[in-house]
Design an enzyme around this catalytic site. Sequence first.
Site, mmCIF file in Angstrom:
data_model
loop_
_atom_site.group_PDB
_atom_site.id
_atom_site.type_symbol
_atom_site.label_atom_id
_atom_site.label_comp_id
_atom_site.label_asym_id
_atom_site.label_seq_id
_atom_site.Cartn_x
_atom_site.Cartn_y
_atom_site.Cartn_z
ATOM 1 N N TYR A 167 0.841 -1.208 0.000
ATOM 2 C CA TYR A 167 0.000 0.000 0.000
ATOM 3 C C TYR A 167 0.875 1.257 0.000
ATOM 4 O O TYR A 167 0.712 2.156 -0.831
ATOM 5 C CB TYR A 167 -0.921 -0.009 1.228
ATOM 6 C CG TYR A 167 -1.601 1.313 1.479
ATOM 7 C CD1 TYR A 167 -2.575 1.772 0.622
ATOM 8 C CD2 TYR A 167 -1.242 2.108 2.576
ATOM 9 C CE1 TYR A 167 -3.192 3.000 0.845
ATOM 10 C CE2 TYR A 167 -1.854 3.324 2.810
ATOM 11 C CZ TYR A 167 -2.821 3.770 1.934
ATOM 12 O OH TYR A 167 -3.416 4.982 2.145
ATOM 13 N N ASN A 196 -3.776 9.776 10.695
ATOM 14 C CA ASN A 196 -4.972 8.945 10.930
ATOM 15 C C ASN A 196 -6.248 9.784 10.919
ATOM 16 O O ASN A 196 -6.508 10.520 11.867
ATOM 17 C CB ASN A 196 -4.813 8.183 12.243
ATOM 18 C CG ASN A 196 -3.769 7.087 12.118
ATOM 19 O OD1 ASN A 196 -2.604 7.368 11.805
ATOM 20 N ND2 ASN A 196 -4.160 5.854 12.324
ATOM 21 N N ARG A 245 -0.672 7.039 17.579
ATOM 22 C CA ARG A 245 -1.008 7.588 16.261
ATOM 23 C C ARG A 245 -1.427 9.052 16.402
ATOM 24 O O ARG A 245 -1.846 9.495 17.471
ATOM 25 C CB ARG A 245 -2.164 6.811 15.612
ATOM 26 C CG ARG A 245 -1.819 5.374 15.246
ATOM 27 C CD ARG A 245 -0.871 5.309 14.056
ATOM 28 N NE ARG A 245 -0.559 3.944 13.688
ATOM 29 C CZ ARG A 245 0.440 3.221 14.221
ATOM 30 N NH1 ARG A 245 1.203 3.733 15.165
ATOM 31 N NH2 ARG A 245 0.666 1.995 13.798
HETATM 32 N N1 UFG Z 1 -6.100 -1.022 16.201
HETATM 33 C C1 UFG Z 1 -6.484 -1.930 17.165
HETATM 34 N N2 UFG Z 1 -7.627 -2.622 16.951
HETATM 35 C C2 UFG Z 1 -8.400 -2.464 15.833
HETATM 36 C C3 UFG Z 1 -7.993 -1.540 14.856
HETATM 37 C C4 UFG Z 1 -6.828 -0.829 15.071
HETATM 38 O O1 UFG Z 1 -5.816 -2.082 18.176
HETATM 39 O O2 UFG Z 1 -9.431 -3.154 15.698
HETATM 40 C C5 UFG Z 1 -4.855 -0.243 16.403
HETATM 41 C C6 UFG Z 1 -3.821 -0.553 15.323
HETATM 42 O O3 UFG Z 1 -3.066 -1.670 15.670
HETATM 43 C C7 UFG Z 1 -3.026 0.755 15.322
HETATM 44 C C8 UFG Z 1 -4.051 1.823 15.681
HETATM 45 O O4 UFG Z 1 -5.141 1.118 16.281
HETATM 46 O O5 UFG Z 1 -2.048 0.714 16.304
HETATM 47 C C9 UFG Z 1 -4.575 2.565 14.488
HETATM 48 O O6 UFG Z 1 -5.005 1.649 13.503
HETATM 49 P P1 UFG Z 1 -5.854 2.056 12.216
HETATM 50 O O7 UFG Z 1 -6.136 0.808 11.456
HETATM 51 O O8 UFG Z 1 -7.012 2.897 12.607
HETATM 52 O O9 UFG Z 1 -4.861 2.995 11.411
HETATM 53 P P2 UFG Z 1 -3.377 2.740 10.901
HETATM 54 O O10 UFG Z 1 -2.475 3.594 11.733
HETATM 55 O O11 UFG Z 1 -3.039 1.300 10.830
HETATM 56 O O12 UFG Z 1 -3.445 3.248 9.391
HETATM 57 C C10 UFG Z 1 -4.015 4.497 9.040
HETATM 58 C C11 UFG Z 1 -4.568 4.385 7.635
HETATM 59 C C12 UFG Z 1 -3.474 4.141 6.658
HETATM 60 C C13 UFG Z 1 -2.408 5.180 6.814
HETATM 61 C C14 UFG Z 1 -1.953 5.289 8.234
HETATM 62 C C15 UFG Z 1 -1.011 6.422 8.383
HETATM 63 O O13 UFG Z 1 -5.499 3.324 7.577
HETATM 64 O O14 UFG Z 1 -4.002 4.192 5.361
HETATM 65 O O15 UFG Z 1 -3.050 5.499 9.095
HETATM 66 O O16 UFG Z 1 -0.786 6.743 9.698
HETATM 67 F F1 UFG Z 1 -1.359 4.861 6.045
#
Ligand code: UFG
Length: 350
Positions: A167, A196, A245
């Site tokens: 991605y 985020n 985040r």
């Molecule tokens: N998390 C959980 N449980 C869940 C979902 C998420 O503990 O059910 C945690 C993840 O492990 C992470 C945090 O919450 O530590 C944030 O997770 P998200 O999936 O909400 O977001 P991400 O940080 O993984 O990713 C998002 C976007 C991406 C982007 C990124 C950049 O989805 O497209 O932010 O920071 F690249």
Amino acid sequence: MPAEKIAEVLPESRDMTAVYPGERETGRVLVTGGAGYIGSVMTKLLLDAGYEVTVIDNLVNGHRSAVVPPAKLVLGDIGDEHLLDDILSKERFECVLHFAGLIVVPESVTRPDIYFENNVARGVKLLNAVCRNRVPKFVFSSTAAVYGTPRKVPITEEDPLFPESPYGDTKRLFEELLKAYSRAFGLRYCILRYFNVAGAYAGLGEDHCPETHLIPGILRSVLHQEEKFQIYGDDYPTKDGTCVRDYIHVYDLCFAHLLAMRALNNENLIYNLGSETGYTVKEVFATAEKVVGEKIPFEIARRRPGDVPVLIASSEKIKRELGWRPQKSLEDMVRDAWEWHQTHPHGYPD
Ligand code: UFG
């Protein structure tokens, strides 16, 4: 309006008419992915600012009812060059805002082929049509995922790009394409690297299937009570062991696009979009409990592959250059999202 002046009116202003007193926009813009979460809020803000908006969306992940009238929805794919030529040749568009794309990091690991096809190959078709039809400006939704594991936080735009997922690779590749198209055709571009994104605005919210994001995931677990919410890992090197985040309200994020579009004249632009504040997953969870007004059951699960411990943006550059200031707090994001999920417990009707 000069950036300093925008900065002056920003802190008090919440709606677009107040932000640009007496200065309504008049151009026509194309929003790809305008039926999706961020694209739909962007469409709303563009309409409120006075733009005429055409949305192109294949509705694979988007929702017809998320497209706010009088925006015109063209049902189709950004890989369809004939369709794009048809849209872009009939009227004069001053800018394309490109939101269409696949966004789920773990999915990109298992199916990198569809990520390269959708986010890069079809993106080339879009860029060809944009340049063939002499659309002068392009605003691109990029991501913090282009940085990979940062060597330091906050992350600035000059930090090295080492994406750690297909991605992130596709977003980085598209950024490179923009640079090449700018050299070849003189296209002016703005790359916005989102951290985020969360919250809802004007009846437009987050409806992904499956939902992988933290805030909507917590809220859906409260509404549907199917299974306990899982926190992915509590053994990270952070203050409470959960990942940190940088959350930004979808309204603040889209507002930054308006400023960037206006500023896009003589040179190309690249900005991070975050609030410059880090919250752990447990802190977000506690905020959700406060907003919802009840304890939310959860369990600690294994780490999710690809998650980095800490991501925090420096947004100093866009603040300095365009006078952008995020107005909404984490609690605002969770509250707005909660209101949207309560009023749309099963998402959009279509
Ligand atoms: N998390 C959980 N449980 C869940 C979902 C998420 O503990 O059910 C945690 C993840 O492990 C992470 C945090 O919450 O530590 C944030 O997770 P998200 O999936 O909400 O977001 P991400 O940080 O993984 O990713 C998002 C976007 C991406 C982007 C990124 C950049 O989805 O497209 O932010 O920071 F690249």
